[in-house]
Design a protein around this motif. Structure first.
Motif: not given
Length: 333
Positions: A149, A287, A160, A175, A243, A177
């Protein structure tokens, strides 16, 4: 089984309600930290009964369901009810002179929360929340998981966030966002992450409801979660927003359905899908900071999940966005 009804008519009823909650929580088996969190929830509910409805009843019950123990707390009042129900989960929102942290706090600290209100009929509100005892289990690394990331190249913080949890022979990855970039996106993503971290073993549908409530008052987030179960060789997938999820090295293509929406801003619910899990499969979750224009054949999935995640991030990350990718494989014996 404990079952206590406390009549609330004024602020003087806060202390006996706290003492009763602390006693029942200890009897059920909650540790001291969780017991104090339950006491805080009771304090908020009693305070809300006094401020917003002039009083009511609080019911504390020990419960046992599906092999687990917990506490159920109910609040009944005959006040004017609540309007704009989802909005009142935002920290700082208040319908009276209080600070407005009540329902947001309850949502974060309890595993389940349901509210029924009929303001048009002046029948007040009925709040029911539950907290379950969590057994400390020995973690078994049944899955190999890698994460990569990075924030937007021009931003100091990452918009994120992600969650990785393993317990017994199960795993959960998410995940998250936050909308946009920078500090506000980071705050929204972290708010969602903290909720998922403390509710990871709940039903995915409940996690999405809780995250949506927690993110009211933020920019909002999009999120996808996958929960894996090794003995049954299956996984459950749920997503709201954009995602991306893919299964590589699988003999059977999986259609991972998603629902469009923003947690914290809409009442939409995610599609929840169950899929079989091939022991040789590789699950990729990322993402929209990574390009979606890639194919499984473009990458060497024989590498470790961490190496795969780094390669995907390096080759696919967009220059104008935060980017996060999680890769899941079955761990070798």
């Amino acid at each position: 089984m404990a079952h206590e009804i406390i009549t609330v008519s004024g602020t003087g009823d806060v202390y006996p309600a706290q003492a009763t909650a602390r006693q029942i929580a200890a009897q059920i088996g909650f540790d001291s930290r969780v017991s104090e969190e339950i006491v805080l929830v009771v304090t908020e509910l009693v305070t809300n009964l006094v401020r917003h409805a002039g009083g009511g009843n609080l019911i504390l019950t020990s419960i046992f369901e599906h092999g687990r123990s917990g506490i159920q707390i109910e609040s009944h009042d005959n006040g004017p009810g609540m309007t704009g129900l989802e909005r009142i989960f935002a920290d700082g929102y208040s319908t009276a002179s209080g600070p407005g942290y009540g329902l947001g706090t309850i949502n974060r600290l309890m595993d389940e929360l349901d509210i029924t209100t009929f303001p048009a009929q002046q029948n007040g509100a009925h709040v029911v929340c539950r907290r379950w005892v969590r057994e400390v289990a020995v973690r078994r690394n049944s899955f190999a998981i890698g994460v990569a990331s990075r924030p937007h190249p021009l931003m100091p913080v990452n918009g994120d966030s992600f969650v990785v949890k393993q317990w017994e022979q199960s795993a959960l990855v998410a995940v998250i966002d936050g909308l946009g970039h920078g500090q506000e996106a980071h705050r929204a993503a972290e708010t969602a992450r903290q909720y998922v971290e403390t509710h990871f073993d709940m039903a995915l549908s409940s996690i999405f409801v809780g995250v949506s409530r927690a993110c009211v008052g933020t920019r909002g987030v999009v999120m996808a979660i996958a929960r894996f179960d090794r003995p049954q060789l299956q996984f459950t997938f749920a997503s709201l927003g954009n995602v991306e999820a893919r299964i590589c090295n699988s003999s059977e293509p999986a259609k991972l359905l998603i629902s469009r929406g923003i947690l914290g801003h809409t009442n939409k619910r995610p599609f929840i899908n169950e899929h079989s899990w091939n022991p040789n499969s590789v699950f990729v979750l990322h993402s929209d900071g990574l390009s979606s224009r890639w194919h499984c054949d473009d990458f060497a999935f024989e590498q470790s999940p961490a190496a795969i995640a780094r390669e995907l991030l390096h080759k696919l990350a967009r220059k104008e966005d935060d980017a996060t990718v999680i890769v899941v494989k079955r761990a070798t014996e």
